[in-house]
Enzyme design. Structure first.
Site, PDB file in Angstrom:
ATOM      1  N   HIS A   1       0.822  -1.325   0.007  1.00 37.29           N
ATOM      2  CA  HIS A   1      -0.048   0.025   0.130  1.00 37.29           C
ATOM      3  C   HIS A   1       0.848   1.175  -0.216  1.00 37.29           C
ATOM      4  O   HIS A   1       2.305   1.202   0.193  1.00 37.29           O
ATOM      5  CB  HIS A   1      -0.863   0.087   1.051  1.00 37.29           C
ATOM      6  N   HIS A   2       0.270   2.249  -0.156  1.00 33.86           N
ATOM      7  CA  HIS A   2       0.735   3.637  -0.140  1.00 33.86           C
ATOM      8  C   HIS A   2       1.342   3.933   1.211  1.00 33.86           C
ATOM      9  O   HIS A   2       0.851   3.481   2.206  1.00 33.86           O
ATOM     10  CB  HIS A   2       0.002   4.804  -0.662  1.00 33.86           C
TER      11      HIS A   2
ATOM     12  N   LYS B   1      -0.850   4.727   4.549  1.00 27.71           N
ATOM     13  CA  LYS B   1      -1.743   3.842   5.118  1.00 27.71           C
ATOM     14  C   LYS B   1      -1.063   3.391   6.516  1.00 27.71           C
ATOM     15  O   LYS B   1      -0.123   3.141   6.620  1.00 27.71           O
ATOM     16  CB  LYS B   1      -2.011   2.326   4.468  1.00 27.71           C
TER      17      LYS B   1
END
Length: 241
Positions: free
Chosen positions: A135-136, A139
């Site tokens: 994820h980025h 998060k």
């Protein structure tokens, strides 16, 4: 419908846009900076709330909804340690709570594929299962709620695994424990990979989200469906798998 938005970050903004495109009214947009505004809302004019905030805010937001009789759709992850208490409160208040770790229709189909594959691999002892999510960097929780749901689905359907564990560089994989690797990379689409590896070959399934709109649309569709229903509900109820 009149919708209350709880959490007005990137997801909250997209949800608001999708809801308005579908003809709904946004009665308020609440985040950490204006949370006191909740005390001044006319709850009789709120049909449903959509909660996409932060792990530290989710339980308080859900509790407010239960106490004020507002059905709530929750997409925030990272608060599952409080799940039993929230479930009991929903029952006590005869409330309506919908929670899923992921509102994407594609991801929920992926959950079912994962469970089915796990059953098929139950007796295949040559294969070791692993789970990876990417994820980025914004998060906050790791592993992701989606990864935990995938892990729980695998463990439920494969007797060779009884628990999962977040891996780091020093973690040694334990027998019967499913290892989860979490990576935070920018820019990165949400990606979840389940693999079964052997000396001979690998079997891998994965899901990659290209943008957030699918999650937002799923949340709004659930919000349209939820009013009038009671209890703690999930995507299995909504999609009728």
């Amino acid at each position: 419908m009149n919708i209350l938005i709880l959490g007005y970050g990137k997801m909250g903004k997209i949800i608001s846009q999708v809801a308005e495109e579908r003809g709904h009214q946004i009665v308020a947009k609440i985040n950490i900076e204006n949370v006191a505004d909740l005390d001044h809302l006319d709850t009789s004019k709120i049909d449903v709330a959509i909660e996409f905030s932060q792990p530290g805010s989710a339980v308080g937001n859900i509790t407010w909804c239960m106490q004020h009789g507002v059905p709530v759709v929750v997409g925030t992850t990272g608060w599952m340690d409080d799940k039993d208490g929230v479930t009991n409160l929903c029952k006590q208040k005869d409330g309506s709570l919908f929670y899923t770790s992921n509102f994407s229709i594609g991801v929920n189909i992926f959950f079912k594929v994962n469970a089915f594959l796990s059953k098929l691999m139950n007796d295949q002892e040559a294969y070791k299962a692993t789970l990876e999510e990417i994820h980025h960097t914004e998060k906050k929780d790791a592993p992701s709620g989606t990864a935990i749901t995938l892990a729980e689905g695998l463990i439920k359907n494969n007797q060779r695994y009884s628990s999962w564990e977040l891996q780091n560089d020093n973690t040694q994989q334990k027998e019967g424990t499913l290892p989860i690797t979490s990576k935070r990379i920018d820019p990165a689409p949400g990606t979840h990979i389940v693999s079964y590896k052997s000396e001979i070959d690998d079997i891998t399934i994965n899901h990659t989200a290209h943008n957030r709109k699918g999650f937002a649309l799923g949340a709004v569709l659930v919000a349209e469906w939820l009013p009038g229903k009671k209890g703690v509900l999930s995507m299995d109820d909504f999609l009728d798998f």
